[in-house]
Design an enzyme around this catalytic site. Structure first.
Site, short mmCIF file in Angstrom:
data_model
loop_
_atom_site.label_atom_id
_atom_site.label_comp_id
_atom_site.label_asym_id
_atom_site.label_seq_id
_atom_site.Cartn_x
_atom_site.Cartn_y
_atom_site.Cartn_z
N GLU A 192 -11.55 -10.80 12.77
CA GLU A 192 -10.65 -9.81 13.37
C GLU A 192 -11.47 -8.67 13.94
OE1 GLU A 192 -6.64 -9.27 11.39
OE2 GLU A 192 -7.97 -9.30 9.68
N GLU A 193 -10.85 -7.98 14.90
CA GLU A 193 -11.54 -6.85 15.52
C GLU A 193 -11.75 -5.68 14.55
OE1 GLU A 193 -9.62 -3.98 15.66
OE2 GLU A 193 -7.99 -5.21 14.82
N SER A 194 -11.01 -5.70 13.44
CA SER A 194 -11.07 -4.60 12.48
C SER A 194 -12.24 -4.78 11.51
CB SER A 194 -9.76 -4.52 11.72
OG SER A 194 -9.43 -5.79 11.16
N ASP A 250 -14.43 -6.34 2.02
CA ASP A 250 -14.12 -7.43 2.95
C ASP A 250 -14.49 -7.11 4.40
OD1 ASP A 250 -12.06 -5.63 3.14
OD2 ASP A 250 -10.44 -7.09 2.84
N ARG A 251 -14.70 -5.83 4.71
CA ARG A 251 -15.09 -5.49 6.09
C ARG A 251 -16.59 -5.30 6.21
NH1 ARG A 251 -10.63 -1.63 8.84
NH2 ARG A 251 -8.81 -2.74 8.03
N LYS A 281 -2.30 -6.59 -3.92
CA LYS A 281 -2.04 -7.76 -3.10
C LYS A 281 -2.06 -8.99 -4.00
CE LYS A 281 -5.46 -8.87 -0.39
NZ LYS A 281 -6.39 -8.94 0.71
N LYS A 331 -11.68 -12.21 4.30
CA LYS A 331 -12.84 -11.83 5.08
C LYS A 331 -13.90 -11.35 4.09
CE LYS A 331 -10.68 -7.39 6.39
NZ LYS A 331 -9.23 -7.48 6.17
N ARG A 348 0.86 -1.20 0.00
CA ARG A 348 0.00 0.00 0.00
C ARG A 348 0.88 1.24 0.00
NH1 ARG A 348 -5.08 -1.70 3.64
NH2 ARG A 348 -5.48 -3.57 2.43
N ASP A 380 -16.60 -1.98 3.50
CA ASP A 380 -15.54 -1.03 3.14
C ASP A 380 -15.32 -1.01 1.62
OD1 ASP A 380 -14.27 -3.49 2.87
OD2 ASP A 380 -12.34 -2.75 3.62
N ARG A 428 -1.97 1.56 17.14
CA ARG A 428 -3.25 0.98 17.55
C ARG A 428 -3.14 0.47 18.98
NH1 ARG A 428 -5.47 1.28 12.68
NH2 ARG A 428 -4.64 0.19 10.86
N THR A 432 -2.31 -10.39 13.45
CA THR A 432 -3.20 -9.55 12.66
C THR A 432 -2.97 -9.75 11.17
OG1 THR A 432 -3.34 -7.90 14.40
CG2 THR A 432 -3.74 -7.13 12.15
N SER A 436 -8.19 -0.99 0.23
CA SER A 436 -9.25 -1.30 1.18
C SER A 436 -10.06 -0.09 1.62
CB SER A 436 -8.64 -2.02 2.37
OG SER A 436 -9.63 -2.55 3.18
N HIS A 437 -10.03 0.18 2.92
CA HIS A 437 -10.85 1.25 3.49
C HIS A 437 -10.16 2.61 3.42
CE1 HIS A 437 -8.02 -0.42 6.19
NE2 HIS A 437 -8.04 0.71 6.86
N ASP A 467 -13.31 -2.25 -0.54
CA ASP A 467 -13.10 -3.47 -1.32
C ASP A 467 -13.99 -4.62 -0.87
OD1 ASP A 467 -11.61 -3.66 1.08
OD2 ASP A 467 -10.32 -5.19 0.22
C1 VG1 Z 1 -5.52 -3.53 9.45
C2 VG1 Z 1 -6.31 -4.33 10.46
C3 VG1 Z 1 -6.22 -5.81 10.15
C4 VG1 Z 1 -6.69 -6.06 8.71
C5 VG1 Z 1 -5.90 -5.20 7.76
C6 VG1 Z 1 -6.41 -5.30 6.34
O1 VG1 Z 1 -4.16 -3.87 9.54
O2 VG1 Z 1 -5.87 -4.05 11.77
O3 VG1 Z 1 -6.99 -6.52 11.09
O4 VG1 Z 1 -6.52 -7.41 8.37
O5 VG1 Z 1 -6.00 -3.83 8.14
O6 VG1 Z 1 -7.76 -4.99 6.26
P1 VG1 Z 1 -3.10 -2.93 10.32
O7 VG1 Z 1 -1.77 -3.58 10.11
O8 VG1 Z 1 -3.21 -1.57 9.73
O9 VG1 Z 1 -3.54 -2.93 11.74
V1 VG1 Z 1 -8.40 -4.37 4.83
O10 VG1 Z 1 -10.02 -4.38 4.91
O11 VG1 Z 1 -7.58 -2.87 4.93
O12 VG1 Z 1 -7.75 -5.32 3.60
CO CO Z 2 -10.88 -4.04 3.07
#
Ligand code: VG1
Ligand code: CO
Length: 538
Positions: free
Chosen positions: A360-362, A277-278, A123, A373, A20, A273, A493, A341, A110-111, A275
């Site tokens: 995951e908590e995210s 997955d969230r 990815k 996800k 990213r 989100d 975090r 994570t 992603s988000h 893409d």
């Molecule tokens: C974050 C989240 C993690 C998730 C990742 C990708 O990573 O904490 O749980 O798998 O984003 O999600 P980090 O390293 O920034 O904490 V997504 O939806 O951005 O592909």
């Molecule tokens: Co995402």
């Protein structure tokens, strides 16, 4: 075919979820080409099938054209590319698996916001449909450091028209993005039952956040399940996500949260989100914390979702995710795994059949149906639970807490802080870990202070330094780690969890506050990063 000389770019190292970077960095001549050629050098795709799709953000189409030319230059046998280049992350995973592809490229940050001044990402996913394990991303990274040429074929594919064309010797098929994924959802869930439910009095609102899930959600909720038109909003994927953060949480999905807060709002609200997955799950006036969502779905899935009728093999959660899922696993008599994570760590457990559901908590939840996800899967899972129980979201949560107790949970993010200050803070903390054991904290005592390290139970690979944990005697915990997905400075975090067996009606912020304050003081947060409060609390 042309072979074009190039020079390495520094920093093409995939993080938690792919590479990213700022979009402009990706747009530099040769940057994308180098990375993709490194993928082809690290993973042999000669004559194989590759899936390509992205979340539709700015630079998606151009990047796909470049990838197609490189794929042809590297003799990839067949490329399945989504119409308009738009495919959600879980749908890429699904297409890889359905078509026996050797791998896939997911174009997404992603988000994170999209646009020329925002973020872009890529990815590589492997043949199981999941994010490549670290052994492969390391190989790709090492290749980026020594690359001196890339190979391309000239050409252009019209992504708006379905069908097959050739580029060099490579067959490029533009595919319908919805077909495989929607068919998979129909296999997992009881669509007849959901149709009856959504055609009744129940009202839902799904917010596509101008990301990739809009068209999928329209097809599933409105066209196939009969939810009234308008149930799905912000459903057209936009290159800049409407200038917003396509991140489904209480901060960035504020309008949806406000709509659900009113007494006359819908019964159920959800968002995904950029893409796809969230997921965010809301009831009228209530919010389902992702850790609770994982636990509740795992507990209820065998009862109300056909695909899980035979029970679960096991559950997994990332280390910072609340321990609510562990209690469900214990009650079902199945194992619960704790992974670092990032979704890539669930892959081996899913492939080996050791787990069925993970999260995951995210705001990420998923199962063995794909290897990412899956936001819409989680929404369908919640709708199935509500249809089966006839309860409100809030009642489902209350019932769960009454049976299992409640994990109060919060994550505090400090975004774009100075990398050097963040690194100094983390190394100071690491240096003191031994001395912290036994120390008083938030009315309890620190029992364990360590850096989380993980040994994959399937393949034995070891991953170290995945976050600092403070485990307290009363069962609460704090986790401190730096993000691996940011593109600017560092993101800190802080994850907090406090468990109550009987007191289930406290305010989460109040419950978490003493622990958060104590950890802030321990880290000398204010002095070191100069922030009085987190940017985002989820
Ligand atoms: C974050 C989240 C993690 C998730 C990742 C990708 O990573 O904490 O749980 O798998 O984003 O999600 P980090 O390293 O920034 O904490 V997504 O939806 O951005 O592909
Ligand atoms: Co995402």
């Amino acid at each position: 075919m042309a072979t074009i000389p190039t020079q390495p770019f520094a920093g093409q190292k995939p993080g938690t979820s792919g590479l990213r970077k700022k979009t402009r960095e990706f747009m530099q001549p040769g940057y994308l080409e180098n990375f993709i050629q490194s993928v082809f050098d690290a993973v042999d795709l000669d004559g194989q099938t590759l899936v390509v799709g992205g979340d539709g953000r700015y630079f998606n189409r151009e990047a796909i054209q470049t990838i197609l030319r490189l794929a042809a230059g590297n003799r990839v046998g067949r490329v399945l590319v989504a119409k308009d280049g738009i495919l959600s992350t879980p749908a890429v995973s699904c297409v890889i698996r359905e078509h026996g592809a050797a791998g896939g490229l997911v174009l997404s940050a992603s988000h994170n916001p999209g646009g020329p001044d925002a973020d872009f990402g890529i990815k590589y996913n492997a043949s199981n449909g999941g994010p490549a394990p670290e052994e492969i991303t390391e190989r790709i990274y090492r290749r980026t450091l020594e690359i001196d040429e890339y190979r391309m074929v000239d050409g252009y594919v019209d992504l708006e028209r379905l069908g097959s064309t050739r580029m060099g010797k490579t067959d490029v098929e533009v595919i319908d993005p919805l077909a495989d994924y929607v068919a998979l959802m129909e296999k997992i869930f009881d669509f007849d039952r959901l149709r009856d439910f959504l055609r009744g009095d129940f009202r839902m609102r799904f917010d596509g956040m101008n990301g990739v899930t809009g068209p999928f959600a329209r097809e599933i909720f409105e066209n196939l399940l009969g939810a009234p038109e308008g149930s799905v909003i912000r459903a057209t994927p936009l290159e800049d996500f409407g200038g917003e953060h396509p991140d489904p949480n209480l901060t960035y999905a504020a309008d949806l949260v406000a709509e659900l807060a009113g007494a006359h709002g819908p019964d159920f609200g959800a968002a995904c989100d950029g893409d796809g997955d969230r997921n965010l799950i809301l009831g009228r006036g209530s919010f389902v914390s992702p850790g609770d969502s994982l636990a509740i779905i795992a507990d209820m899935a065998p009862k109300c979702i056909p695909a899980y009728r035979n029970g679960l093999a096991g559950i997994a959660r990332s280390m910072p995710t609340s321990m609510a899922a562990d209690r469900v696993a214990a009650s079902l008599g199945i194992p619960c795994f704790e992974t670092p994570t990032g979704w890539k760590f669930f892959g081996s457990l899913l492939d080996a059949g050791r787990i069925t559901i993970c999260g995951e908590e995210s705001f990420g939840t998923g199962s063995n149906h794909v290897r990412e996800k899956d936001g819409l899967w989680a929404v369908l899972a919640w709708l199935s639970i509500l249809a089966h129980t006839g309860q409100s979201v809030s009642d489902v949560m209350q019932d769960h807490w009454r049976r299992f107790g409640r994990s109060y949970y919060q994550r505090h993010d400090y975004e774009n802080i100075s990398s050097s200050a963040a690194d100094a803070m983390m190394s100071s903390l690491r240096g003191r870990l031994g001395a912290l054991v036994g120390m008083e904290m938030a009315g309890s005592r620190i029992r364990v202070a360590d850096d989380f390290s993980y040994t994959d139970p399937v393949n034995g690979s070891v991953t170290k330094n995945q976050g600092t944990r403070l485990l307290l005697e009363d069962g609460s915990r704090a986790v401190i780690r730096l993000s691996g997905t940011g593109t600017e400075g560092a993101t800190l975090r802080l994850y907090f969890e406090a468990y109550s067996k009987d007191e289930i009606a406290q305010n989460p912020s109040e419950r978490i506050c003493p622990l958060a304050d104590a950890v802030g003081a321990l880290l000398e947060l204010n002095a070191r990063v100069g922030r009085a409060a987190p940017d985002v609390v989820t």
